[in-house]
Scaffold this motif. Structure first.
Motif, PDB file in Angstrom:
ATOM      1  N   ALA A 182       1.515   4.103 -15.419  1.00 44.36           N
ATOM      2  CA  ALA A 182       1.732   4.099 -13.874  1.00 44.36           C
ATOM      3  C   ALA A 182       2.772   3.308 -13.508  1.00 44.36           C
ATOM      4  O   ALA A 182       3.298   2.449 -13.898  1.00 44.36           O
ATOM      5  CB  ALA A 182       0.481   3.553 -13.500  1.00 44.36           C
ATOM      6  N   ARG A 183       3.792   4.109 -12.749  1.00 42.16           N
ATOM      7  CA  ARG A 183       5.174   3.419 -12.013  1.00 42.16           C
ATOM      8  C   ARG A 183       4.968   3.278 -10.674  1.00 42.16           C
ATOM      9  O   ARG A 183       5.934   2.678 -10.298  1.00 42.16           O
ATOM     10  CB  ARG A 183       6.060   4.364 -12.507  1.00 42.16           C
ATOM     11  CG  ARG A 183       6.507   4.645 -13.909  1.00 42.16           C
ATOM     12  CD  ARG A 183       7.795   5.409 -14.382  1.00 42.16           C
ATOM     13  NE  ARG A 183       8.739   5.085 -13.320  1.00 42.16           N
ATOM     14  CZ  ARG A 183       9.818   6.010 -12.654  1.00 42.16           C
ATOM     15  NH1 ARG A 183       9.473   7.261 -13.138  1.00 42.16           N
ATOM     16  NH2 ARG A 183      10.478   5.331 -11.875  1.00 42.16           N
ATOM     17  N   ASN A 184       3.824   3.680 -10.207  1.00 42.60           N
ATOM     18  CA  ASN A 184       3.890   3.785  -8.510  1.00 42.60           C
ATOM     19  C   ASN A 184       3.972   2.252  -7.896  1.00 42.60           C
ATOM     20  O   ASN A 184       4.325   2.000  -6.690  1.00 42.60           O
ATOM     21  CB  ASN A 184       2.843   4.564  -7.883  1.00 42.60           C
ATOM     22  CG  ASN A 184       1.564   3.847  -8.504  1.00 42.60           C
ATOM     23  OD1 ASN A 184       1.135   3.658  -9.558  1.00 42.60           O
ATOM     24  ND2 ASN A 184       0.454   3.567  -7.468  1.00 42.60           N
ATOM     25  N   ARG A 185       3.674   1.242  -8.682  1.00 42.93           N
ATOM     26  CA  ARG A 185       3.634  -0.090  -8.271  1.00 42.93           C
ATOM     27  C   ARG A 185       4.598  -0.751  -9.006  1.00 42.93           C
ATOM     28  O   ARG A 185       4.916  -2.172  -8.747  1.00 42.93           O
ATOM     29  CB  ARG A 185       2.277  -0.842  -8.606  1.00 42.93           C
ATOM     30  CG  ARG A 185       1.166  -0.123  -8.071  1.00 42.93           C
ATOM     31  CD  ARG A 185       1.088   0.035  -6.568  1.00 42.93           C
ATOM     32  NE  ARG A 185       1.328  -1.275  -5.857  1.00 42.93           N
ATOM     33  CZ  ARG A 185       1.404  -1.304  -4.516  1.00 42.93           C
ATOM     34  NH1 ARG A 185       1.475  -0.104  -3.774  1.00 42.93           N
ATOM     35  NH2 ARG A 185       1.591  -2.564  -3.769  1.00 42.93           N
ATOM     36  N   SER A 186       5.695  -0.264  -9.653  1.00 44.56           N
ATOM     37  CA  SER A 186       6.937  -0.814 -10.203  1.00 44.56           C
ATOM     38  C   SER A 186       8.103  -1.270  -9.187  1.00 44.56           C
ATOM     39  O   SER A 186       7.953  -0.831  -7.889  1.00 44.56           O
ATOM     40  CB  SER A 186       7.522   0.100 -11.071  1.00 44.56           C
ATOM     41  OG  SER A 186       8.153   1.061 -10.623  1.00 44.56           O
ATOM     42  N   ALA A 187       8.606  -2.286  -9.275  1.00 42.77           N
ATOM     43  CA  ALA A 187       9.683  -2.962  -8.421  1.00 42.77           C
ATOM     44  C   ALA A 187      10.624  -1.619  -8.013  1.00 42.77           C
ATOM     45  O   ALA A 187      11.095  -1.646  -6.765  1.00 42.77           O
ATOM     46  CB  ALA A 187      10.420  -4.014  -9.051  1.00 42.77           C
ATOM     47  N   GLN A 227       5.020   1.643   0.160  1.00 46.40           N
ATOM     48  CA  GLN A 227       3.668   1.717  -0.049  1.00 46.40           C
ATOM     49  C   GLN A 227       3.174   2.036  -1.535  1.00 46.40           C
ATOM     50  O   GLN A 227       2.045   1.891  -1.770  1.00 46.40           O
ATOM     51  CB  GLN A 227       3.077   2.885   0.882  1.00 46.40           C
ATOM     52  CG  GLN A 227       2.812   2.480   2.260  1.00 46.40           C
ATOM     53  CD  GLN A 227       2.064   3.586   2.823  1.00 46.40           C
ATOM     54  OE1 GLN A 227       2.392   4.559   2.960  1.00 46.40           O
ATOM     55  NE2 GLN A 227       0.629   3.108   3.141  1.00 46.40           N
ATOM     56  N   GLY A 228       4.193   2.584  -2.327  1.00 44.90           N
ATOM     57  CA  GLY A 228       3.942   2.723  -3.465  1.00 44.90           C
ATOM     58  C   GLY A 228       3.072   3.824  -3.738  1.00 44.90           C
ATOM     59  O   GLY A 228       2.183   4.261  -4.873  1.00 44.90           O
ATOM     60  N   LEU A 229       3.148   4.930  -2.943  1.00 42.79           N
ATOM     61  CA  LEU A 229       2.242   6.165  -3.023  1.00 42.79           C
ATOM     62  C   LEU A 229       3.192   7.232  -3.296  1.00 42.79           C
ATOM     63  O   LEU A 229       4.330   7.306  -3.014  1.00 42.79           O
ATOM     64  CB  LEU A 229       1.357   6.218  -1.758  1.00 42.79           C
ATOM     65  CG  LEU A 229       0.716   4.983  -1.340  1.00 42.79           C
ATOM     66  CD1 LEU A 229      -0.042   5.186  -0.040  1.00 42.79           C
ATOM     67  CD2 LEU A 229      -0.622   4.775  -2.390  1.00 42.79           C
ATOM     68  N   THR A 232      15.566  13.144   1.175  1.00 44.03           N
ATOM     69  CA  THR A 232      16.385  14.213   1.850  1.00 44.03           C
ATOM     70  C   THR A 232      17.911  14.298   1.400  1.00 44.03           C
ATOM     71  O   THR A 232      18.112  13.400   0.911  1.00 44.03           O
ATOM     72  CB  THR A 232      16.344  14.506   3.451  1.00 44.03           C
ATOM     73  OG1 THR A 232      17.054  13.231   3.797  1.00 44.03           O
ATOM     74  CG2 THR A 232      15.013  14.108   3.934  1.00 44.03           C
ATOM     75  N   ASP A 233      18.490  15.413   1.492  1.00 43.94           N
ATOM     76  CA  ASP A 233      19.799  15.429   1.115  1.00 43.94           C
ATOM     77  C   ASP A 233      20.767  14.521   1.872  1.00 43.94           C
ATOM     78  O   ASP A 233      21.704  13.953   1.328  1.00 43.94           O
ATOM     79  CB  ASP A 233      20.303  16.831   1.099  1.00 43.94           C
ATOM     80  CG  ASP A 233      19.765  17.930   0.433  1.00 43.94           C
ATOM     81  OD1 ASP A 233      19.341  17.395  -0.728  1.00 43.94           O
ATOM     82  OD2 ASP A 233      19.632  19.302   0.662  1.00 43.94           O
ATOM     83  N   ASP A 234      20.468  14.003   3.052  1.00 52.20           N
ATOM     84  CA  ASP A 234      21.100  13.279   3.916  1.00 52.20           C
ATOM     85  C   ASP A 234      20.550  11.679   3.678  1.00 52.20           C
ATOM     86  O   ASP A 234      21.021  10.740   4.296  1.00 52.20           O
ATOM     87  CB  ASP A 234      21.297  13.514   5.218  1.00 52.20           C
ATOM     88  CG  ASP A 234      20.045  13.510   5.911  1.00 52.20           C
ATOM     89  OD1 ASP A 234      18.899  13.192   5.306  1.00 52.20           O
ATOM     90  OD2 ASP A 234      19.841  13.949   7.086  1.00 52.20           O
ATOM     91  N   GLY A 235      19.789  11.294   2.762  1.00 50.82           N
ATOM     92  CA  GLY A 235      19.366  10.153   2.041  1.00 50.82           C
ATOM     93  C   GLY A 235      18.104   9.736   3.098  1.00 50.82           C
ATOM     94  O   GLY A 235      17.984   8.403   2.650  1.00 50.82           O
ATOM     95  N   ALA A 236      17.461  10.168   3.739  1.00 50.49           N
ATOM     96  CA  ALA A 236      16.203   9.697   4.765  1.00 50.49           C
ATOM     97  C   ALA A 236      15.118   9.914   3.579  1.00 50.49           C
ATOM     98  O   ALA A 236      15.115  10.823   2.876  1.00 50.49           O
ATOM     99  CB  ALA A 236      16.181  10.718   5.949  1.00 50.49           C
ATOM    100  N   LEU A 237      14.328   8.894   3.498  1.00 51.98           N
ATOM    101  CA  LEU A 237      13.017   9.104   2.915  1.00 51.98           C
ATOM    102  C   LEU A 237      11.984   9.309   3.913  1.00 51.98           C
ATOM    103  O   LEU A 237      11.901   8.533   4.796  1.00 51.98           O
ATOM    104  CB  LEU A 237      12.858   7.688   2.155  1.00 51.98           C
ATOM    105  CG  LEU A 237      11.639   7.709   1.287  1.00 51.98           C
ATOM    106  CD1 LEU A 237      12.095   8.156  -0.076  1.00 51.98           C
ATOM    107  CD2 LEU A 237      10.969   6.198   1.227  1.00 51.98           C
ATOM    108  N   ILE A 238      11.071  10.092   3.290  1.00 49.00           N
ATOM    109  CA  ILE A 238      10.023  10.698   4.237  1.00 49.00           C
ATOM    110  C   ILE A 238       8.803  10.530   3.293  1.00 49.00           C
ATOM    111  O   ILE A 238       8.791  10.882   2.146  1.00 49.00           O
ATOM    112  CB  ILE A 238       9.740  11.992   4.812  1.00 49.00           C
ATOM    113  CG1 ILE A 238      11.364  12.189   5.507  1.00 49.00           C
ATOM    114  CG2 ILE A 238       8.837  12.359   5.476  1.00 49.00           C
ATOM    115  CD1 ILE A 238      11.603  13.797   5.741  1.00 49.00           C
ATOM    116  N   THR A 239       7.716   9.880   3.885  1.00 47.52           N
ATOM    117  CA  THR A 239       6.457   9.230   3.163  1.00 47.52           C
ATOM    118  C   THR A 239       5.381  10.113   3.907  1.00 47.52           C
ATOM    119  O   THR A 239       5.471  10.516   5.166  1.00 47.52           O
ATOM    120  CB  THR A 239       6.205   7.916   2.939  1.00 47.52           C
ATOM    121  OG1 THR A 239       6.022   7.113   4.170  1.00 47.52           O
ATOM    122  CG2 THR A 239       7.498   7.203   2.095  1.00 47.52           C
TER     123      THR A 239
END
Length: 211
Positions: free
Chosen positions: A38-43, A51-53, A59-66
């Protein structure tokens, strides 16, 4: 775009089905969520998604969507064909309602982190956890069945084409089968399962069994 994922996750399956339906190519970044690997709780991953989920989409422009529903909405707005919501306003609302029953009321009670927490409570055992999972799946799918029963039957959950309702419902149905639940108690749900299984985007992206 990069998709941080573990193929055992039904939430990841939501996003993968949409990507396949729309023909969108992304880079897969595996993030194991179970066991010694498991790597989801890694730093390093928490620095990406606090959230580690999974899933998470970079996205290509650097936005992170969870969150899978937010990712689906983003993809549908950027790549509008095929549409993931029916044209009729009432059907659009129903499709969203069904998706939310699964994503908000069933799924949050079932992931590995919930099972791990339940298992750590004194007096619980794997049988207790399994009964917990079956209870919430049955209760949630019974609510979906009641919603579907208020409209004319068709090949899909809502409308004449696959929608967000089918996309979110299908992986949960795969999970229900794996815990031994029969669709016979939900005839309207059972009626759409063969159609969804016949669509490659759905069949090829069902959540993988947990080892």
């Amino acid at each position: 775009m990069k998709l941080f994922e573990d193929r055992i996750s039904s939430a990841v399956a939501h996003v993968r089905i949409v990507l396949a339906m729309k023909g969108i190519e992304v880079e897969s970044v595996p993030i194991a969520i179970l066991g010694e690997e498991a790597r989801n709780r890694s730093a390093d991953y928490l620095a990406i998604n606090p959230q580690g989920l999974v899933p998470a989409l970079l996205t290509d422009d650097g936005a992170l969507i969870t969150q899978s529903l937010a990712i689906i909405e983003y993809l549908d707005e950027r790549f509008p064909e095929p549409a993931l919501l029916p044209a009729d306003p009432a059907e659009r609302a129903l499709a969203r309602s069904i998706a939310l029953v699964v994503a908000s009321d069933i799924h949050p009670l079932l992931p590995p982190r919930v099972a791990q927490r339940l298992g750590a409570i004194p007096g619980t055992d794997p049988t207790t956890v399994a009964a917990w999972n079956r209870h919430w799946i049955e209760e949630g799918l019974s609510a979906v069945e009641a919603l579907l029963s208020r409209q004319q039957p068709g090949p899909f959950a809502v409308g004449s084409a696959p929608s967000i309702a089918d996309i979110v419902l299908f992986p949960q149905l795969v999970g229900a089968e794996r815990v031994g639940l029969s669709f016979n108690q939900w005839p309207r749900i059972a009626a759409v399962v063969p159609t969804l299984r016949s669509i490659p985007a759905f069949a090829a992206n069902a959540p993988l069994p947990r080892s």
